[in-house]
Scaffold this motif. Structure first.
Motif, short mmCIF file in Angstrom:
data_model
loop_
_atom_site.label_atom_id
_atom_site.label_comp_id
_atom_site.label_asym_id
_atom_site.label_seq_id
_atom_site.Cartn_x
_atom_site.Cartn_y
_atom_site.Cartn_z
N ALA A 20 36.15 150.88 -18.96
CA ALA A 20 35.94 150.79 -20.43
C ALA A 20 36.05 148.95 -21.20
N ALA A 21 37.10 148.10 -20.83
CA ALA A 21 37.83 147.45 -21.53
C ALA A 21 36.31 146.47 -20.69
N TYR A 26 31.72 142.84 -21.33
CA TYR A 26 30.35 142.04 -21.25
C TYR A 26 29.13 142.10 -22.09
N THR A 27 29.00 143.42 -22.99
CA THR A 27 28.26 143.60 -24.01
C THR A 27 28.87 143.29 -25.12
N ALA A 28 29.84 142.91 -25.75
CA ALA A 28 30.54 142.03 -27.02
C ALA A 28 30.58 141.20 -26.56
N VAL A 29 30.39 140.23 -25.94
CA VAL A 29 31.01 138.29 -25.54
C VAL A 29 29.84 137.93 -25.06
N LEU A 30 29.13 138.60 -23.66
CA LEU A 30 28.07 138.13 -23.83
C LEU A 30 27.12 138.47 -23.37
N GLN A 48 32.66 155.88 -10.99
CA GLN A 48 32.21 155.41 -12.26
C GLN A 48 31.00 154.58 -12.17
N LEU A 49 29.56 154.60 -12.17
CA LEU A 49 28.98 153.31 -13.15
C LEU A 49 28.12 153.02 -14.15
N VAL A 63 26.46 145.70 -12.35
CA VAL A 63 27.00 146.70 -12.21
C VAL A 63 28.39 147.25 -12.39
N LEU A 64 29.04 147.66 -13.27
CA LEU A 64 30.09 147.92 -12.60
C LEU A 64 31.09 148.96 -11.95
N ALA A 65 31.23 148.90 -11.32
CA ALA A 65 31.90 150.12 -10.50
C ALA A 65 33.71 150.11 -10.35
#
Length: 184
Positions: A20-21, A26-30, A48-49, A63-65
């Protein structure tokens, strides 16, 4: 059969501690967008991906895993590099990291690029860069002040690059690389 012209780099995956962090960073900052998410069975259990992209033509660039081992003695990722479309964009993103209180921001030039390095929430090193119109032999790293006016910054980088081994225009270097890669 040669594979030199049939492949291009597309995406990378990162095992993370806190999904989650990392997604929030990656969404909010980048500015990445979540394109999909889900779960797969891995060798050590469910993974979880979260799939992220900044390009509407590309399903995922990162991809965050879940499942990064807590006992890993070092971070195996050397860097994740993101190209800026202009020096102005690079400087805007740099200021955003400064405003967010990011520590250990390393603003530098490699002669062929102006970059800054910073860490994501789990310590993965990010490089955000803008390609200059020049090439110099690598590795090369010199600190720069990204707060200088753009014309002063570019003039200082060019003046330094011109004194270094291998200096040429990016176009000349690309032509040499095209010849080299075509020969192999």
């Amino acid at each position: 059969m040669s594979i030199d012209s049939g492949l291009s780099f597309n995406h990378m995956g990162i095992y993370v501690h806190d999904l989650a962090a990392m997604e929030a960073f990656y969404t909010a900052v980048l500015g990445f967008t979540v394109t999909d998410r889900g779960s797969l069975q891995g060798a050590a259990g469910p993974v979880q991906l979260v799939f992220l992209s900044r390009d509407p033509r590309t399903h995922h660039q990162i991809v965050l895993a879940s499942g990064r081992p807590a006992t890993l003695d070092y971070n195996p990722i050397n860097q994740i590099s993101l190209a800026a479309d202009s020096l102005a964009t690079l400087r805007t993103v740099y200021r955003r990291f400064v405003e967010l209180g990011a520590r250990d921001i390393d603003a530098i030039t490699h002669g062929n690029a102006i970059s800054f390095y910073v860490r994501d929430p789990e310590g993965n090193r990010l490089e955000l860069f803008f390609d200059t119109p020049w090439y110099v032999s690598q590795p090369m790293k010199v600190p720069v002040n990204l707060e200088l006016p753009e014309d002063e910054l570019l003039a200082a980088v060019e003046a330094h690059a011109r004194r270094l081994p291998g200096f040429c225009s990016r176009v000349e270097w690309e032509q040499r690389m095209h010849t080299l890669m075509s020969a192999s």
